[in-house]
Design a protein around this motif. Structure first.
Motif, PDB file in Angstrom:
ATOM      1  N   ALA A  82     -18.721  60.370  87.390  1.00 19.98           N
ATOM      2  CA  ALA A  82     -17.399  60.966  87.589  1.00 19.98           C
ATOM      3  C   ALA A  82     -16.869  60.634  88.977  1.00 19.98           C
ATOM      4  CB  ALA A  82     -17.483  62.483  87.409  1.00 19.98           C
ATOM      5  N   GLN A  83     -15.601  60.924  89.157  1.00 19.72           N
ATOM      6  CA  GLN A  83     -14.991  60.833  90.473  1.00 19.72           C
ATOM      7  C   GLN A  83     -13.929  61.912  90.582  1.00 19.72           C
ATOM      8  OE1 GLN A  83     -13.289  56.890  90.665  1.00 19.72           O
ATOM      9  NE2 GLN A  83     -11.387  57.520  89.680  1.00 19.72           N
ATOM     10  N   LEU A  84     -13.574  62.243  91.803  1.00 16.11           N
ATOM     11  CA  LEU A  84     -12.558  63.253  92.030  1.00 16.11           C
ATOM     12  C   LEU A  84     -11.245  62.592  92.360  1.00 16.11           C
ATOM     13  CD1 LEU A  84     -14.590  65.850  94.089  1.00 16.11           C
ATOM     14  CD2 LEU A  84     -13.942  65.999  91.693  1.00 16.11           C
ATOM     15  N   ALA A  85     -10.183  63.038  91.713  1.00 16.43           N
ATOM     16  CA  ALA A  85      -8.852  62.523  92.009  1.00 16.43           C
ATOM     17  C   ALA A  85      -8.368  63.146  93.317  1.00 16.43           C
ATOM     18  CB  ALA A  85      -7.895  62.857  90.870  1.00 16.43           C
ATOM     19  N   GLY A  86      -7.670  62.356  94.117  1.00 18.39           N
ATOM     20  CA  GLY A  86      -7.159  62.875  95.381  1.00 18.39           C
ATOM     21  C   GLY A  86      -8.239  62.920  96.440  1.00 18.39           C
ATOM     22  N   GLU A  87      -8.300  64.029  97.171  1.00  9.99           N
ATOM     23  CA  GLU A  87      -9.242  64.138  98.287  1.00  9.99           C
ATOM     24  C   GLU A  87     -10.679  64.121  97.783  1.00  9.99           C
ATOM     25  OE1 GLU A  87     -10.162  67.094 102.094  1.00  9.99           O
ATOM     26  OE2 GLU A  87      -8.432  67.424 100.787  1.00  9.99           O
ATOM     27  N   TRP A  88     -11.506  63.348  98.445  1.00  9.11           N
ATOM     28  CA  TRP A  88     -12.904  63.205  98.034  1.00  9.11           C
ATOM     29  C   TRP A  88     -13.688  64.443  98.397  1.00  9.11           C
ATOM     30  CZ3 TRP A  88     -14.743  59.604  94.927  1.00  9.11           C
ATOM     31  CH2 TRP A  88     -16.118  59.482  94.793  1.00  9.11           C
ATOM     32  N   VAL A  91     -11.476  71.317  88.032  1.00  9.97           N
ATOM     33  CA  VAL A  91     -12.697  72.049  88.359  1.00  9.97           C
ATOM     34  C   VAL A  91     -12.517  72.672  89.736  1.00  9.97           C
ATOM     35  CG1 VAL A  91     -15.168  71.869  88.795  1.00  9.97           C
ATOM     36  CG2 VAL A  91     -14.126  70.514  86.977  1.00  9.97           C
ATOM     37  N   GLU A  92     -12.470  74.001  89.778  1.00  6.93           N
ATOM     38  CA  GLU A  92     -12.322  74.745  91.032  1.00  6.93           C
ATOM     39  C   GLU A  92     -11.153  74.203  91.854  1.00  6.93           C
ATOM     40  OE1 GLU A  92     -16.102  74.735  92.962  1.00  6.93           O
ATOM     41  OE2 GLU A  92     -17.073  75.888  91.369  1.00  6.93           O
ATOM     42  N   GLY A  93     -10.041  73.959  91.173  1.00  5.73           N
ATOM     43  CA  GLY A  93      -8.826  73.539  91.832  1.00  5.73           C
ATOM     44  C   GLY A  93      -8.726  72.059  92.146  1.00  5.73           C
ATOM     45  N   THR A  94      -9.728  71.290  91.749  1.00  5.44           N
ATOM     46  CA  THR A  94      -9.738  69.858  92.019  1.00  5.44           C
ATOM     47  C   THR A  94      -9.774  69.084  90.711  1.00  5.44           C
ATOM     48  OG1 THR A  94     -10.964  70.234  94.081  1.00  5.44           O
ATOM     49  CG2 THR A  94     -10.956  67.993  93.205  1.00  5.44           C
ATOM     50  N   GLU A  95      -9.003  67.989  90.638  1.00  8.54           N
ATOM     51  CA  GLU A  95      -8.982  67.156  89.445  1.00  8.54           C
ATOM     52  C   GLU A  95     -10.214  66.249  89.412  1.00  8.54           C
ATOM     53  OE1 GLU A  95      -6.730  67.247  86.880  1.00  8.54           O
ATOM     54  OE2 GLU A  95      -6.064  69.052  87.916  1.00  8.54           O
ATOM     55  N   LEU A  96     -10.971  66.359  88.330  1.00  4.87           N
ATOM     56  CA  LEU A  96     -12.195  65.577  88.159  1.00  4.87           C
ATOM     57  C   LEU A  96     -12.000  64.580  87.030  1.00  4.87           C
ATOM     58  CD1 LEU A  96     -15.239  65.361  89.032  1.00  4.87           C
ATOM     59  CD2 LEU A  96     -15.741  66.885  87.119  1.00  4.87           C
ATOM     60  N   GLN A  97     -12.242  63.317  87.309  1.00  5.83           N
ATOM     61  CA  GLN A  97     -12.113  62.253  86.319  1.00  5.83           C
ATOM     62  C   GLN A  97     -13.501  61.870  85.811  1.00  5.83           C
ATOM     63  OE1 GLN A  97      -9.092  60.655  85.351  1.00  5.83           O
ATOM     64  NE2 GLN A  97     -10.325  59.705  83.748  1.00  5.83           N
ATOM     65  N   VAL A  98     -13.715  61.998  84.489  1.00 10.78           N
ATOM     66  CA  VAL A  98     -14.982  61.594  83.885  1.00 10.78           C
ATOM     67  C   VAL A  98     -14.920  60.093  83.603  1.00 10.78           C
ATOM     68  CG1 VAL A  98     -16.587  61.958  81.972  1.00 10.78           C
ATOM     69  CG2 VAL A  98     -15.203  63.875  82.833  1.00 10.78           C
ATOM     70  N   LEU A  99     -15.912  59.361  84.085  1.00  6.75           N
ATOM     71  CA  LEU A  99     -15.884  57.907  83.970  1.00  6.75           C
ATOM     72  C   LEU A  99     -16.689  57.394  82.784  1.00  6.75           C
ATOM     73  CD1 LEU A  99     -16.269  56.928  87.739  1.00  6.75           C
ATOM     74  CD2 LEU A  99     -14.176  57.178  86.389  1.00  6.75           C
ATOM     75  N   ALA A 100     -17.977  57.726  82.710  1.00  7.22           N
ATOM     76  CA  ALA A 100     -18.841  57.167  81.663  1.00  7.22           C
ATOM     77  C   ALA A 100     -19.959  58.136  81.322  1.00  7.22           C
ATOM     78  CB  ALA A 100     -19.434  55.826  82.113  1.00  7.22           C
ATOM     79  N   ILE A 117     -16.326  74.430  83.266  1.00  8.95           N
ATOM     80  CA  ILE A 117     -15.141  73.733  82.769  1.00  8.95           C
ATOM     81  C   ILE A 117     -14.254  74.766  82.084  1.00  8.95           C
ATOM     82  CG2 ILE A 117     -14.283  71.798  81.417  1.00  8.95           C
ATOM     83  CD1 ILE A 117     -16.258  71.076  83.706  1.00  8.95           C
ATOM     84  N   PRO A 118     -13.097  75.073  82.649  1.00  2.30           N
ATOM     85  CA  PRO A 118     -12.250  76.161  82.119  1.00  2.30           C
ATOM     86  C   PRO A 118     -11.837  75.932  80.667  1.00  2.30           C
ATOM     87  CG  PRO A 118     -11.505  75.452  84.298  1.00  2.30           C
ATOM     88  CD  PRO A 118     -12.514  74.443  83.843  1.00  2.30           C
ATOM     89  N   GLY A 119     -11.922  77.011  79.875  1.00 10.00           N
ATOM     90  CA  GLY A 119     -11.438  76.974  78.501  1.00 10.00           C
ATOM     91  C   GLY A 119     -12.283  76.190  77.534  1.00 10.00           C
ATOM     92  N   ARG A 120     -13.510  75.842  77.922  1.00  8.92           N
ATOM     93  CA  ARG A 120     -14.379  75.036  77.057  1.00  8.92           C
ATOM     94  C   ARG A 120     -15.664  75.804  76.759  1.00  8.92           C
ATOM     95  NH1 ARG A 120     -12.464  69.537  78.271  1.00  8.92           N
ATOM     96  NH2 ARG A 120     -14.182  68.601  77.115  1.00  8.92           N
ATOM     97  N   PRO A 121     -15.965  76.075  75.465  1.00  2.53           N
ATOM     98  CA  PRO A 121     -17.241  76.709  75.121  1.00  2.53           C
ATOM     99  C   PRO A 121     -18.397  75.741  75.308  1.00  2.53           C
ATOM    100  CG  PRO A 121     -16.063  76.083  73.134  1.00  2.53           C
ATOM    101  CD  PRO A 121     -15.135  75.812  74.277  1.00  2.53           C
TER     102      PRO A 121
END
Length: 216
Positions: A155-161, A194-203, A175-179
């Motif tokens: 994964a990587q974080l969008a915006g500030e690392w 995730v906790e106010g930060t955008e997380l991009q799932v890569l592989a 992960i909000p809203g996910r059982p």
């Protein structure tokens, strides 16, 4: 001589290898759990290896390729910083389709996370992952109760690392809203908050259900 049959705590503990040891990146080993002792624990380890075999193979096959190691008998209490052990290095899953690349010695530098499957106190339990890494980020699904699944993602974080260091080199995130079930798991290409930060799932590096289908 103690054998696994003589001491039920002794067992082969399979580990998924992630990352490299170039630049500020690190090599991580993630334990492949089951619900049967002594495999009923999760652990994220930061490690070093004594040969270039893994580094060379990782460079060839890429960040998301599956590499595993199959150590000889170990105890969970032995997986402490400073400990080392010999293991077989595999491209793919050891004991199945994996190709043996050779022997390596694994030395533990840090143990950022350790946990045991527990009965959730919230119904339904939220989908949770251990977030860890430095230059590259990784997600390991937090196992709770059977039936469950083991999953490791890049994964990587969008915006500030996000910087994870020292005692906070791993954190558990919901992960909000996910059982917490297989259908709702994270998939490559998703972007979640995730906790106010955008997380991009890569592989998706690893997904296992059969090992976690049984009763605890």
């Amino acid at each position: 001589m103690v054998t696994p049959e003589a001491d039920p705590e002794l067992a082969v503990h399979g580990l998924v290898l992630l990352g490299t040891d170039t630049g500020t990146d690190s090599v991580y080993a993630v334990h492949m759990p089951t619900f049967t002792a002594p495999h009923d624990f999760q652990a994220v380890l930061r490690v070093t290896l004594d040969t270039d075999t893994y580094r060379t193979a990782r460079k060839r096959y890429g960040t998301s390729a599956l590499f595993t190691v199959s150590p000889r008998t170990l105890l969970l209490k032995d997986l402490e910083p400073g400990a080392s052990f010999p293991a077989g290095l595999y491209f793919g899953r050891f004991g199945r389709e994996g190709e043996l690349l050779g022997e390596v010695r694994v030395e533990i530098e840090e143990r950022p996370y350790v946990g045991h499957p527990t009965e959730p106190t919230i119904e339904p339990p939220p989908l949770r992952y251990v977030l860890f890494g430095r230059e590259q980020l990784y997600l390991a699904h937090v196992v709770t109760r059977p039936p469950d699944f083991d999953q490791v993602l890049t994964a990587q974080l969008a915006g500030e690392w996000l910087t994870l260091a020292g005692e906070q080199s791993a954190s558990t995130v919901a992960i909000p809203g996910r059982p917490d079930d297989l259908t709702s798991r994270l998939h490559p290409g998703e972007q979640v908050t995730v906790e106010g930060t955008e997380l991009q799932v890569l592989a998706e590096v690893y997904l296992e259900t059969a090992d976690l289908a049984g009763e605890a």
